[in-house]
Design an enzyme around this catalytic site. Structure first.
Site, mmCIF file in Angstrom:
data_model
loop_
_atom_site.group_PDB
_atom_site.id
_atom_site.type_symbol
_atom_site.label_atom_id
_atom_site.label_comp_id
_atom_site.label_asym_id
_atom_site.label_seq_id
_atom_site.Cartn_x
_atom_site.Cartn_y
_atom_site.Cartn_z
ATOM 1 N N ARG A 1 -57.872 -54.354 1.015
ATOM 2 C CA ARG A 1 -57.751 -55.427 2.013
ATOM 3 C C ARG A 1 -56.722 -56.465 1.577
ATOM 4 N NH1 ARG A 1 -62.715 -58.560 4.596
ATOM 5 N NH2 ARG A 1 -63.328 -59.027 2.471
ATOM 6 N N LYS B 1 -65.232 -56.631 11.081
ATOM 7 C CA LYS B 1 -65.411 -57.711 12.067
ATOM 8 C C LYS B 1 -64.082 -58.448 12.304
ATOM 9 C CE LYS B 1 -68.614 -59.722 9.542
ATOM 10 N NZ LYS B 1 -68.647 -58.801 8.378
ATOM 11 N N ARG C 1 -58.430 -61.424 -1.458
ATOM 12 C CA ARG C 1 -59.478 -62.452 -1.470
ATOM 13 C C ARG C 1 -60.222 -62.474 -2.801
ATOM 14 N NH1 ARG C 1 -62.801 -62.043 4.126
ATOM 15 N NH2 ARG C 1 -64.506 -62.240 2.630
ATOM 16 N N ARG D 1 -72.809 -59.327 -1.851
ATOM 17 C CA ARG D 1 -72.754 -59.672 -0.422
ATOM 18 C C ARG D 1 -73.522 -58.641 0.409
ATOM 19 N NH1 ARG D 1 -66.585 -59.760 -0.302
ATOM 20 N NH2 ARG D 1 -66.734 -59.745 1.968
ATOM 21 N N ARG E 1 -75.921 -65.370 10.114
ATOM 22 C CA ARG E 1 -76.162 -64.494 8.961
ATOM 23 C C ARG E 1 -77.547 -64.659 8.384
ATOM 24 N NH1 ARG E 1 -70.488 -64.298 7.219
ATOM 25 N NH2 ARG E 1 -70.237 -62.595 5.763
#
Ligand code: AP5
Length: 232
Positions: A148, A38, A176, A187, A112
């Site tokens: 990432r 996203k 992160r 998640r 969400r």
């Protein structure tokens, strides 16, 4: 109401209140599992269509960085990969969007939950023109998130192999806190639990873009086709 069901724009407009881009700018919602891409596609869409990018995750991480009053309330949820309460996030996002100067925007990471989806739908002045779900294979994404890197200055996302950060910012990108495997899996569980509830709110207005095995550029081409109305 027109009698044809799936592809008919008249039906889509009536049943979901999603308008075409030609009507009134672009108001896009990007849905998708953690790591679906996203944020990556948002970077592309901002550049290509001039959309203001509202990332719920980035707004919340910004609260943590600034150590605001809200930070203490949300940190525990985010560290565990759990959703922050609707009572906090709904007002944060909806007020933020209402305050935007840009007529064109995209939401990344919101809604969400069913309550968030209903609140967004109920905010009539924030009518949506596109709702796109990026569909990915979860195991591939768990591996992908290990590479990432996040730029806290711009909020942009990179990947060490597939989208390396430019040399001039390579020193400031970070990993992160929630990109640990157990947190990623938590998640995913939450995403799967809420996915159907969100789909129930928006119905056939959601366009699913399959990203399996596609490069970032190939996914961008598919997303652009939806926005430009070229998708079959
Ligand atoms: P948030 O920041 O929104 O995290 P997320 O949805 O879990 O999404 P991610 O940012 O992990 O993934 P992404 O889809 O943006 O993927 P990306 O483009 O980075 O939320 C974080 C936390 O905040 C939540 O856990 C929650 O606590 C809280 N929160 C946020 N919103 C909330 C809400 N509405 N309600 C309650 N709580 C909320 O891509 C991933 C990696 O893959 C990158 O390295 C990228 O370079 C790479 N990549 C992307 N596409 C490709 C491709 N096609 N091929 C190869 N690599 C690719």
């Amino acid at each position: 109401m027109c009698s044809c069901r799936d592809k008919c724009s008249a039906n889509r407009k009536e049943s979901t209140e999603v308008l075409s881009a030609a009507d009134r700018g672009i108001h896009l919602v990007l849905l998708g599992a953690p790591g679906a891409g996203k944020g990556t596609q948002a970077k592309h869409l901002s550049a290509k269509y001039g959309l203001a990018h509202i990332s719920s995750g980035n707004l919340l991480r910004d609260e943590l960085t600034r150590g605001t009053k809200l930070a203490a309330e949300i940190k525990g949820y985010m560290d565990k990969g759990q959703l922050v309460p609707d009572s906090i996030i709904i007002d944060l996002i909806i007020n933020h969007v209402k305050g935007l100067e840009s007529p064109n925007w995209m939401l990344d990471g919101f809604p969400r939950t069913a309550s968030q989806a209903k609140a967004l739908k109920a905010a009539k002045e924030l009518y949506l023109t596109h709702i796109i779900e990026l569909q990915v294979d979860q195991e591939a994404v768990v591996k992908r998130l290990g590479g990432r890197r996040f730029d806290p200055t711009t909020g942009n996302t990179y990947h060490v192999d597939f989208d390396p950060p430019p040399a001039d910012i390579a020193d400031r990108v970070i990993i992160r806190d929630d990109d640990k495997e157990e947190v990623i899996r938590e998640r995913f569980v939450i995403y799967e639990k809420n996915k159907k509830l969100i789909a129930d709110t928006f119905g056939d207005a959601v366009t699913v873009v399959s990203c399996e095995g596609l490069s970032i550029e190939e996914v961008s081409a598919r997303v652009d086709a939806v926005i430009d109305g070229r998708q079959e």
